[in-house]
Design a protein around this motif. Sequence first.
Motif, mmCIF file in Angstrom:
data_model
loop_
_atom_site.group_PDB
_atom_site.id
_atom_site.type_symbol
_atom_site.label_atom_id
_atom_site.label_comp_id
_atom_site.label_asym_id
_atom_site.label_seq_id
_atom_site.Cartn_x
_atom_site.Cartn_y
_atom_site.Cartn_z
ATOM 1 N N UNK A 1 -1.072 4.081 -7.361
ATOM 2 C CA UNK A 1 -2.222 3.178 -7.267
ATOM 3 C C UNK A 1 -2.572 2.952 -5.800
ATOM 4 N N UNK A 2 -3.842 3.116 -5.484
ATOM 5 C CA UNK A 2 -4.359 2.881 -4.125
ATOM 6 C C UNK A 2 -5.439 1.816 -4.231
ATOM 7 N N UNK A 3 -5.224 0.685 -3.577
ATOM 8 C CA UNK A 3 -6.192 -0.410 -3.661
ATOM 9 C C UNK A 3 -6.690 -0.793 -2.270
ATOM 10 N N UNK A 4 -7.982 -1.135 -2.215
ATOM 11 C CA UNK A 4 -8.582 -1.592 -0.958
ATOM 12 C C UNK A 4 -9.867 -2.320 -1.274
ATOM 13 N N UNK A 5 -10.626 -2.664 -0.213
ATOM 14 C CA UNK A 5 -11.816 -3.490 -0.401
ATOM 15 C C UNK A 5 -13.121 -2.815 0.010
ATOM 16 N N UNK B 1 -3.766 10.151 -7.676
ATOM 17 C CA UNK B 1 -4.096 8.887 -7.024
ATOM 18 C C UNK B 1 -5.162 8.163 -7.829
ATOM 19 N N UNK B 2 -4.863 6.930 -8.211
ATOM 20 C CA UNK B 2 -5.829 6.086 -8.930
ATOM 21 C C UNK B 2 -6.292 5.002 -7.959
ATOM 22 N N UNK B 3 -7.538 5.098 -7.524
ATOM 23 C CA UNK B 3 -8.088 4.161 -6.540
ATOM 24 C C UNK B 3 -8.852 3.036 -7.227
ATOM 25 N N UNK C 1 -1.664 0.360 -0.285
ATOM 26 C CA UNK C 1 -2.670 -0.698 -0.215
ATOM 27 C C UNK C 1 -3.126 -0.860 1.218
ATOM 28 N N UNK C 2 -4.154 -1.640 1.403
ATOM 29 C CA UNK C 2 -4.644 -1.934 2.744
ATOM 30 C C UNK C 2 -4.565 -3.424 2.994
#
Length: 423
Positions: free
Chosen positions: A44-48, A72-74, A99-100
């Motif tokens: 899981x890749x999370x950001x804004x 990769x699941x964004x 994550x960011x």
Amino acid sequence: MKKALLAGSLAVSAILAGCVGGSGGNDTAGSSNGSGDGGETTISFIHWRGEDKAVFDELISQFEEENPDISVDMTIYPSEQYQSTAQTLLRDGSTGDVFTSFPGSQFEIINRAGLFEDLSGEEFVGNYNEQLITAGQSEDGQQLALPLQLVFNQPVYNATLFEELGLDPNPKSWDEFLALCQELLDAGYTPIAFPGSDIGPGQFMNPMMMNNAPEEDIFDQLMAGEAKLTDEWWVKTLSQFQELNDLGYLNQDSLGTNHNGAISLVANEEAAMLATGSYAMAGIKEINPDIDLGLIAPITVAEDEMQWEGINTTTFMLAVNANSEKKEAAKEFVSFLSETEHAETYANETSQHVTVNDVEYESEELSSASEWMDRNTRFQPRYLIPNADVEKAVIASIQSVLGGASPEEAAEEAQQIVDQNIE
């Protein structure tokens, strides 16, 4: 206790419902917890940054081609929600393997929760300019996150218009900046597009206060009780916001204007400057490809008192979740994003400067803004406020002044919040 847990679950569910779908096998938030067929690992890749979705889709596809055992699941969240909920999302390790983080208060909150994996010994850290990644370091020097973006948080200006009017985009004092604004107003333009309903106050405060309080530890002094918002440095800053507003140098209904609206004012050549930062250049150019842009900063003191020319921020800090069960796969993805070739793709397709070494910039805007890398800029003061409630109070005091409060009243109200948090 059950009611409290249910309320928390509902709150997180509401936030998840507001996110932007991303890449990978499933576009819904929280869907990247398992493995794919044939032993494939899904991270899981999370950001804004919703505006970066297209380039990340491209980079993720390339990464998955090169790493067929990793998917990769964004998931992309609105920035305000991300700031307030990232710690909750990361806590159980099932979301945000990569994550960011914003620098400043969010970085400190996540660090105190022990959610950053230490990246100090990773080879890919050497791909970055070591002078530009200190915002992702702990007090004892561990590299917990890698700031990918180098942003200049100061106004963007219409260079085409300035050239036509013969205006110098390098004011050296407050009087010169005001004179510049007056010339723009006299020529029929709104001098400054100010998105007061969302990010404007938190962005424009940085160049507005950089020389009024030139000490880079001013907010540490504030939280230690050694400085106050009722002191001259902040009251003066609020007074100068009020002056810009009273003289008609900000757009009408600035408190009701969001960032997209302010971008449109500049792109449509109604306003000459946008009071946010270099990251907005791409949005302006998308609307008006023919406009030439540059960066400018207000100098709020006399010329002989100026210490700083502008503001920089290293942000969008890439990190690996310490609670993830897929750390090695997560590090592979961070390593991929840290390679010069891929950082260059990200930079040029998003019109962002980056902190990775040896990147070549293609656009005129990025090339012209690169001059600010060699100018005397300081790290964004707002991100050095270590307490989120105090940060909100500081920003709210600007909005209060633009709404009609006196600088002294607004500063006093904000200082009360500071005092409560110190106690």
